[in-house]
Motif scaffolding. Structure first.
Motif, short mmCIF file in Angstrom:
data_model
loop_
_atom_site.label_atom_id
_atom_site.label_comp_id
_atom_site.label_asym_id
_atom_site.label_seq_id
_atom_site.Cartn_x
_atom_site.Cartn_y
_atom_site.Cartn_z
N ILE A 56 0.93 -2.07 0.20
CA ILE A 56 -0.29 -0.08 0.12
C ILE A 56 1.23 0.88 0.21
O ILE A 56 1.80 1.31 0.51
CB ILE A 56 -0.87 0.60 1.29
CG1 ILE A 56 -1.18 -1.05 1.18
CG2 ILE A 56 -1.63 1.14 1.18
CD1 ILE A 56 -2.72 -1.72 2.70
N THR A 57 0.76 1.88 -0.93
CA THR A 57 1.12 2.92 -1.40
C THR A 57 0.45 4.79 -0.89
O THR A 57 -0.61 4.91 -0.82
CB THR A 57 1.88 3.63 -2.29
OG1 THR A 57 0.53 3.69 -3.43
CG2 THR A 57 2.74 2.18 -2.85
N ASN A 58 1.62 5.41 -0.15
CA ASN A 58 0.76 7.20 0.13
C ASN A 58 1.98 8.36 -0.48
O ASN A 58 2.99 7.81 -0.16
CB ASN A 58 0.32 7.33 1.55
CG ASN A 58 -0.60 8.08 0.97
OD1 ASN A 58 -0.95 8.83 0.23
ND2 ASN A 58 -0.83 8.72 2.70
N TYR A 59 1.22 9.10 -0.91
CA TYR A 59 2.23 9.98 -1.30
C TYR A 59 2.04 11.93 -1.15
O TYR A 59 1.28 12.05 -0.72
CB TYR A 59 2.22 10.53 -2.65
CG TYR A 59 2.69 9.28 -3.94
CD1 TYR A 59 1.52 8.36 -4.18
CD2 TYR A 59 3.99 8.76 -4.17
CE1 TYR A 59 1.86 6.53 -4.28
CE2 TYR A 59 4.31 7.49 -4.31
CZ TYR A 59 3.43 6.54 -4.86
OH TYR A 59 3.72 5.66 -5.77
N ALA A 60 2.98 12.19 -0.91
CA ALA A 60 3.29 13.53 -0.57
C ALA A 60 2.49 14.36 -1.32
O ALA A 60 2.96 14.13 -2.69
CB ALA A 60 4.47 13.94 -0.52
N ASP A 61 1.62 15.57 -1.56
CA ASP A 61 0.94 16.38 -2.64
C ASP A 61 2.40 16.26 -3.95
O ASP A 61 1.75 16.48 -4.80
CB ASP A 61 -0.14 17.26 -2.09
CG ASP A 61 -1.44 16.62 -1.07
OD1 ASP A 61 -2.16 17.40 -0.56
OD2 ASP A 61 -1.52 15.47 -1.38
#
Length: 115
Positions: A56-61
């Motif tokens: 699962i990934t997440n990124y800074a805007d």
């Protein structure tokens, strides 16, 4: 124990692409979440991207749609496209050790994006 070494940094022109790598060694099976951070001169270290053990990934805007984080066993990658001068920073990888509050940081790799 876990040791981390980043590589792949360098000088690239605005609009270019580059891939950073973070190689882990030691007790790699204890690694849970892996992260990329960056720190520009005069700025605080900021989270760029995260990937869990399950992918699962997440990124800074600021990097969404341009950067892609991935991992393969003991190595984590950050594919960076459409680079901007404001992406210039030292990039660090960080891992969180499963079932502990412990984190491990790499020494960092410099990325410079020229305009």
């Amino acid at each position: 124990q876990v040791q981390l070494v980043e590589s792949g940094g360098g000088l690239v022109q605005s609009g270019g692409s580059l891939t950073l790598s973070c190689a882990a060694s030691g007790n790699i099976f204890s690694i849970n979440t892996m992260c990329w951070y960056r720190q520009a001169p005069g700025n605080q270290r900021e989270l760029v991207a995260v990937i869990t053990r399950n992918g699962i990934t997440n990124y800074a805007d600021s990097v969404k749609g341009r950067f892609t984080i991935s991992r393969d066993n003991a190595t984590m990658y950050l594919q960076m496209n459409s680079l901007k001068p404001e992406d210039t920073a030292v990039y660090y990888c960080k891992v969180i050790i499963s079932y502990t509050p412990w984190v491990v940081w790499g020494p960092g790799t410099q990325l410079t994006v020229s305009s």
